[in-house]
Design an enzyme around this catalytic site. Sequence first.
Site, PDB file in Angstrom:
ATOM      1  N   GLY A   1      76.355  37.218  65.717  1.00  6.42           N
ATOM      2  CA  GLY A   1      76.037  35.810  65.885  1.00  6.42           C
ATOM      3  C   GLY A   1      77.174  34.961  65.380  1.00  6.42           C
TER       4      GLY A   1
ATOM      5  N   CYS B   1      77.691  33.626  62.576  1.00  3.89           N
ATOM      6  CA  CYS B   1      78.137  33.764  61.190  1.00  3.89           C
ATOM      7  C   CYS B   1      78.523  35.188  60.838  1.00  3.89           C
ATOM      8  CB  CYS B   1      77.063  33.271  60.228  1.00  3.89           C
ATOM      9  SG  CYS B   1      75.629  34.347  60.142  1.00  3.89           S
ATOM     10  N   GLY B   2      78.475  36.107  61.766  1.00  2.00           N
ATOM     11  CA  GLY B   2      78.889  37.457  61.426  1.00  2.00           C
ATOM     12  C   GLY B   2      78.240  38.493  62.315  1.00  2.00           C
ATOM     13  N   GLN B   3      78.251  39.729  61.825  1.00  2.00           N
ATOM     14  CA  GLN B   3      77.708  40.851  62.572  1.00  2.00           C
ATOM     15  C   GLN B   3      76.702  41.593  61.711  1.00  2.00           C
ATOM     16  OE1 GLN B   3      81.871  42.101  63.442  1.00  2.00           O
ATOM     17  NE2 GLN B   3      81.039  42.818  65.378  1.00  2.00           N
TER      18      GLN B   3
ATOM     19  N   ASP C   1      64.952  26.314  59.774  1.00  2.00           N
ATOM     20  CA  ASP C   1      65.353  26.999  61.008  1.00  2.00           C
ATOM     21  C   ASP C   1      64.268  27.980  61.450  1.00  2.00           C
ATOM     22  OD1 ASP C   1      67.097  27.330  63.105  1.00  2.00           O
ATOM     23  OD2 ASP C   1      68.293  28.881  62.130  1.00  2.00           O
TER      24      ASP C   1
END
Length: 535
Positions: free
Chosen positions: A145, A147-149, A259
């Site tokens: 995504g 912001c990272g994996q 969220d």
Amino acid sequence: MAASSLEQKLSRLEAKLKQENREARRRIDLNLDISPQRPRPIIVITLSPAPAPSQRAALQLPLANDGGSRSPSSESSPQHPTPPTRPRHMLGLPSTLFTPRSMESIEIDQKLQEIMKQTGYLTIGGQRYQAEINDLENLGEMGSGTCGQVWKMRFRKTGHIIAVKQMRRSGNKEENKRILMDLDVVLKSHDCPYIVQCFGTFITNTDVFIAMELMGTCAEKLKKRMQGPIPERILGKMTVAIVKALYYLKEKHGVIHRDVKPSNILLDERGQIKLCDFGISGRLVDSKAKTRSAGCAAYMAPERIDPPDPTKPDYDIRADVWSLGISLVELATGQFPYKNCKTDFEVLTKVLQEEPPLLPGHMGFSGDFQSFVKDCLTKDHRKRPKYNKLLEHSFIKHYEILEVDVASWFKDVMAKTESPRTSGVLSQHHLPFFSTSVTWGAWPLAAQTPFQSGVIRCRGRVPSPRRATGGSGGQPCVCAGGPGPSFTEMGPSPSPMLSNTFFTPDPGACPGASTWGLPRRRLCQLLTTSTPGCC
């Protein structure tokens, strides 16, 4: 005039969402375009000690009696005549020397130092193990995504299979705040059964790794797999879990999630239902959120879209109650309630101008379920119930005690919707391994070791031919889920000693994914793809 003012507010909010998305795309492209043969340098920042008194520049102190100035060492230094100056009025200054921004930076640093004390350990099954990131065997990528994996890993010392979320550290304060907020919440929420559990963290100069329990999939992907609604009995248990998780965050830690959406609700084959992804969570001050974080427009409450004073956000946990209501309508009907939207602007406008969505009467939903959703989607937030009132609702009370075999239902859905393993198979001869000297998206592929084989349904980007050093390369694949850790078991555990792994597209992947695998929101096909965090 009022309509024009509203359009301006919506336009500004839409612009902010698109700007966040452009920044997210830029970060992803930056990470993926780094040459694999050139490892990213490690930058170590050291704080120099304060200079000795003799090295400090003389501080000029204004004198209240004659308007002149002198240095602290003027009594021992030769006196020199100074030009006449006009008298100065002494003003009362605030006692603090720090601006709110610098205080925020200090708070981030302090929180990082606190978390650093806990790094290097994994606590699994009540047992604490000292560990390094190299003690984890990589079994494949589970998703990615903004912001990272997320990787599926095996802890070599015990054989436990876990999920590891990898996020790159950067000089961007907002990114670091998101990482630290996510870390802070999951580390402190170990006593809540409705929040995904964290086993430990590893923090290097370049990356943050969060080791977490492996869940099955998220509600968003379940809906896509089923290609239709999720049964009310499952949603009843899901509602109990999420309301209790949100209530826990508010009461125990003074946190609002901000969220809440289907892709942040996780389920597994044991029947567990948990909330995840706390990167844009916010601290509550006097039960109010005082900061603005865009989140996902599709699930945003009206009072967040059009606050009385846009410069001073002032909303509370009832904004998350609205998001929960929208999520329940979507999962119960199998489709997003605000239909035929092409832009964020259209979604936001419908949220403000149309009547709140309700569960349709012809689909056989119980009266309690319809009443609960109607309460959650009360447009006037002042009349919308808070968690303590929701927990007293007959819908919650009913499903707190009703026995529902979520585990069997989940296994049945996952088995019936499994994709053919011979369809769209792509071969790739190497998986990245973890090292404390490299960052996500910049793995030294030439140095990678052969990995275990299996079938992994990819929810991120398959390495492209120009970045791969072996095999037939790959191609961008459709991506589902936001930056949250959708810790998805995507196939059987890989078998050792085989030479390659096959990546096959997942049937629940978003059909609207961009060519680079960036997630899109279901019904809003934005020109710049979706808001970070939207799916």
